[in-house]
Design a protein around this motif. Structure first.
Motif, PDB file in Angstrom:
ATOM      1  N   GLY A  39       0.805  -1.223   0.000  1.00 24.73           N
ATOM      2  CA  GLY A  39       0.000   0.000   0.000  1.00 24.73           C
ATOM      3  C   GLY A  39       0.832   1.263   0.000  1.00 24.73           C
ATOM      4  N   GLY A  40       2.164   1.133  -0.087  1.00 23.66           N
ATOM      5  CA  GLY A  40       3.032   2.297  -0.024  1.00 23.66           C
ATOM      6  C   GLY A  40       4.168   2.218  -1.023  1.00 23.66           C
ATOM      7  N   TRP A  41       5.403   2.178  -0.521  1.00 21.92           N
ATOM      8  CA  TRP A  41       6.616   2.268  -1.330  1.00 21.92           C
ATOM      9  C   TRP A  41       6.695   1.196  -2.411  1.00 21.92           C
ATOM     10  N   THR A  42       6.633  -0.056  -2.018  1.00 18.66           N
ATOM     11  CA  THR A  42       6.782  -1.127  -3.005  1.00 18.66           C
ATOM     12  C   THR A  42       5.590  -1.183  -3.941  1.00 18.66           C
ATOM     13  N   TYR A  43       4.412  -0.893  -3.432  1.00 23.04           N
ATOM     14  CA  TYR A  43       3.224  -0.841  -4.294  1.00 23.04           C
ATOM     15  C   TYR A  43       3.455   0.097  -5.470  1.00 23.04           C
ATOM     16  N   GLU A  44       4.004   1.280  -5.199  1.00 24.19           N
ATOM     17  CA  GLU A  44       4.202   2.265  -6.269  1.00 24.19           C
ATOM     18  C   GLU A  44       5.323   1.840  -7.224  1.00 24.19           C
ATOM     19  N   HIS A  45       6.378   1.204  -6.712  1.00 22.63           N
ATOM     20  CA  HIS A  45       7.412   0.689  -7.619  1.00 22.63           C
ATOM     21  C   HIS A  45       6.823  -0.397  -8.526  1.00 22.63           C
ATOM     22  N   ASN A  46       5.963  -1.218  -7.978  1.00 20.93           N
ATOM     23  CA  ASN A  46       5.336  -2.255  -8.789  1.00 20.93           C
ATOM     24  C   ASN A  46       4.379  -1.654  -9.814  1.00 20.93           C
ATOM     25  N   GLU A  47       3.726  -0.556  -9.463  1.00 23.50           N
ATOM     26  CA  GLU A  47       2.895   0.151 -10.448  1.00 23.50           C
ATOM     27  C   GLU A  47       3.757   0.603 -11.623  1.00 23.50           C
ATOM     28  N   GLY A  48       4.984   1.032 -11.316  1.00 25.13           N
ATOM     29  CA  GLY A  48       5.920   1.402 -12.369  1.00 25.13           C
ATOM     30  C   GLY A  48       6.283   0.218 -13.250  1.00 25.13           C
ATOM     31  N   ARG A  49       6.470  -0.940 -12.631  1.00 29.01           N
ATOM     32  CA  ARG A  49       6.762  -2.164 -13.395  1.00 29.01           C
ATOM     33  C   ARG A  49       5.599  -2.497 -14.330  1.00 29.01           C
ATOM     34  N   LEU A  50       4.394  -2.417 -13.815  1.00 35.20           N
ATOM     35  CA  LEU A  50       3.210  -2.711 -14.631  1.00 35.20           C
ATOM     36  C   LEU A  50       3.068  -1.713 -15.770  1.00 35.20           C
ATOM     37  N   ALA A  51       3.459  -0.472 -15.523  1.00 37.09           N
ATOM     38  CA  ALA A  51       3.416   0.546 -16.578  1.00 37.09           C
ATOM     39  C   ALA A  51       4.393   0.217 -17.699  1.00 37.09           C
ATOM     40  N   VAL A  52       5.539  -0.366 -17.346  1.00 35.59           N
ATOM     41  CA  VAL A  52       6.516  -0.806 -18.350  1.00 35.59           C
ATOM     42  C   VAL A  52       5.896  -1.887 -19.227  1.00 35.59           C
ATOM     43  N   GLU A  53       5.222  -2.840 -18.600  1.00 33.89           N
ATOM     44  CA  GLU A  53       4.576  -3.905 -19.369  1.00 33.89           C
ATOM     45  C   GLU A  53       3.505  -3.350 -20.309  1.00 33.89           C
ATOM     46  N   GLU A  54       2.732  -2.403 -19.798  1.00 28.77           N
ATOM     47  CA  GLU A  54       1.661  -1.814 -20.620  1.00 28.77           C
ATOM     48  C   GLU A  54       2.244  -1.019 -21.784  1.00 28.77           C
ATOM     49  N   GLU A  55       3.354  -0.324 -21.529  1.00 31.92           N
ATOM     50  CA  GLU A  55       3.969   0.518 -22.563  1.00 31.92           C
ATOM     51  C   GLU A  55       4.589  -0.309 -23.686  1.00 31.92           C
ATOM     52  N   PHE A  56       5.276  -1.393 -23.339  1.00 27.91           N
ATOM     53  CA  PHE A  56       6.069  -2.116 -24.335  1.00 27.91           C
ATOM     54  C   PHE A  56       5.481  -3.457 -24.755  1.00 27.91           C
ATOM     55  N   GLY A  57       4.451  -3.920 -24.061  1.00 28.31           N
ATOM     56  CA  GLY A  57       3.782  -5.152 -24.468  1.00 28.31           C
ATOM     57  C   GLY A  57       4.728  -6.326 -24.566  1.00 28.31           C
ATOM     58  N   ASP A  58       4.637  -7.082 -25.693  1.00 29.15           N
ATOM     59  CA  ASP A  58       5.436  -8.304 -25.811  1.00 29.15           C
ATOM     60  C   ASP A  58       6.901  -8.044 -26.159  1.00 29.15           C
ATOM     61  N   LYS A  59       7.306  -6.770 -26.196  1.00 30.71           N
ATOM     62  CA  LYS A  59       8.728  -6.464 -26.418  1.00 30.71           C
ATOM     63  C   LYS A  59       9.524  -6.554 -25.125  1.00 30.71           C
ATOM     64  N   VAL A  60       8.822  -6.713 -24.024  1.00 32.89           N
ATOM     65  CA  VAL A  60       9.491  -6.725 -22.728  1.00 32.89           C
ATOM     66  C   VAL A  60       8.970  -7.869 -21.868  1.00 32.89           C
ATOM     67  N   GLU A  61       9.838  -8.372 -21.020  1.00 29.34           N
ATOM     68  CA  GLU A  61       9.442  -9.334 -19.989  1.00 29.34           C
ATOM     69  C   GLU A  61       9.920  -8.776 -18.653  1.00 29.34           C
ATOM     70  N   THR A  62       9.019  -8.648 -17.683  1.00 29.46           N
ATOM     71  CA  THR A  62       9.445  -8.179 -16.366  1.00 29.46           C
ATOM     72  C   THR A  62       9.343  -9.309 -15.354  1.00 29.46           C
ATOM     73  N   VAL A  63      10.283  -9.299 -14.405  1.00 30.34           N
ATOM     74  CA  VAL A  63      10.259 -10.252 -13.293  1.00 30.34           C
ATOM     75  C   VAL A  63      10.518  -9.457 -12.014  1.00 30.34           C
ATOM     76  N   PHE A  64      10.028  -9.971 -10.905  1.00 27.09           N
ATOM     77  CA  PHE A  64      10.289  -9.280  -9.643  1.00 27.09           C
ATOM     78  C   PHE A  64      10.369 -10.282  -8.506  1.00 27.09           C
ATOM     79  N   VAL A  65      11.094  -9.875  -7.467  1.00 28.01           N
ATOM     80  CA  VAL A  65      11.104 -10.619  -6.208  1.00 28.01           C
ATOM     81  C   VAL A  65      10.771  -9.619  -5.119  1.00 28.01           C
ATOM     82  N   GLU A  66       9.777  -9.948  -4.300  1.00 27.60           N
ATOM     83  CA  GLU A  66       9.324  -9.024  -3.259  1.00 27.60           C
ATOM     84  C   GLU A  66       9.853  -9.443  -1.888  1.00 27.60           C
TER      85      GLU A  66
END
Length: 357
Positions: A39-66
């Motif tokens: 609900g705070g810091w990491t939530y907003e960083h993850n929103e940024g990750r999701l924005a990357v996926e939305e922007e570049f579609g199948d040209k990008v693959e994102t992974v994360f460890v929380e």
């Protein structure tokens, strides 16, 4: 036999083509200090990750460890991401600084982006937001609205980023209310709802009717709501579920444009190591809606302050300001330089207590 060979060759060719397509994807890793649902810091960083996926579609693959602890475990996670083929890795907490530098040395072809740190390398950039600009606005509202004249502040760790925020909030609370007093509790965590709730309760028991936080969960909001006549501010994310009160406004970290820009730079081969420190003006720091619990006049003043900061007309650290020991720091009209702010290790005059070692 010839038909089988032909089919095998076609399958092999198809496999190689598929592999080429897969290799064309830019792989981007994210190392998070808390859960994506904090609900705070990491939530907003993850929103940024999701924005990357939305922007570049199948040209990008994102992974994360929380929920990666700062220290050796983060180095292990970064190393594994690099071994798994990540082209770019965002490490999103101050305590990941040395591990990021260590892993980057081992993988010179991988690009790294470290949030809130100051150590760079040819393949390591640093980035942060001028959170202290948002703290100035929170301080103005807090100083204007407190009735007990006691403002509580939950600190995470005593690093320059957090100290800057405390000083900025105090300076601007004091400007509108000379009687204001800050009480600071150090939680020594970025995300621990139980500890954060306890810190908020201690501050409220000490008379604070405003609680600010530099920790990541919504637990202080819940504690303030339970207490009754206490106001709070969302940290890193809007935390609007607690509006219009106790949460009367917030600092929102907007990482998406930066993440999209840096991923694009890797894709087109223009990525270079750099340091980025943006604030309200460029949009990296957002101010959440100021609720109707804030008097109209105070809201108008806060929004005017926001605009002056955004335009560069006003700097939150503008003299005269003394250090806690009474020694002069900034003369009348003088503004703090970025070097001093980046390494800030002192309280300003009027704040009680000492900064923990």
């Amino acid at each position: 036999m010839k038909l089988t060979t032909l089919m095998t060759s076609a399958a092999l060719a198809l496999g190689l083509a598929s592999g080429a397509v897969a290799q064309d994807k830019t792989k981007v890793g994210f190392v998070f200090v808390g859960p994506v649902g904090d609900g705070g810091w990491t939530y907003e960083h993850n929103e940024g990750r999701l924005a990357v996926e939305e922007e570049f579609g199948d040209k990008v693959e994102t992974v994360f460890v929380e929920s990666v602890a700062e220290g050796p475990d983060s180095e292990r996670v970064m190393t594994q991401m690099a071994l798994d083929g990540a082209d770019l890795i965002f490490t999103t907490s101050f305590g990941y600084m040395d591990p990021t530098i260590n892993v980057a040395k081992k993988f010179p072809d991988v690009k790294f982006e470290h949030a809130t740190g100051y150590k760079r390398a040819d393949n390591v950039s640093t980035y942060s937001a001028r959170f202290y600009e948002g703290r100035a606005i929170q301080g103005h509202i807090a100083g204007s609205m407190t009735e007990s004249n006691i403002i509580g502040y939950i600190g995470s760790f005593p690093i320059p980023e957090v100290i800057r925020g405390i000083n900025s909030a105090y300076i601007h609370a004091k400007k509108v209310n000379p009687d204001v007093q800050f009480k600071i509790v150090w939680a020594y965590t970025w995300f621990d709802p139980a500890k954060e709730a306890d810190a908020a309760k201690v501050l409220i028991e000490q008379g604070a009717d405003v609680v600010l936080q530099h920790t990541d969960s919504t637990a202080p909001q819940a504690a303030a709501q339970e207490a009754g006549n206490v106001i709070t501010f969302g940290q890193a994310s809007d935390m609007a579920q607690y509006a219009p009160k106790p949460r009367v406004s917030s600092i929102i970290d907007n990482w998406a444009p930066y993440y999209i820009d840096r991923v694009k730079a890797v894709m087109d081969g223009t990525w270079e190591s750099q340091d980025t420190w943006d604030g309200i003006g460029p949009g990296m720091v957002g101010i959440g809606e100021i609720s109707d619990a804030v008097p109209a006049g105070v809201k108008a003043e806060a929004l005017e302050l926001k605009e002056k900061i955004a335009s560069g007309e006003y700097h939150p650290f503008t003299g005269p300001i003394n250090k806690q020991d009474g020694s002069a720091w900034l003369a009348e009209g003088e503004t703090a330089d970025d070097g001093t702010l980046a390494g800030m290790n002192f309280y300003v005059e009027g704040i009680e207590g000492t900064i923990p070692e």
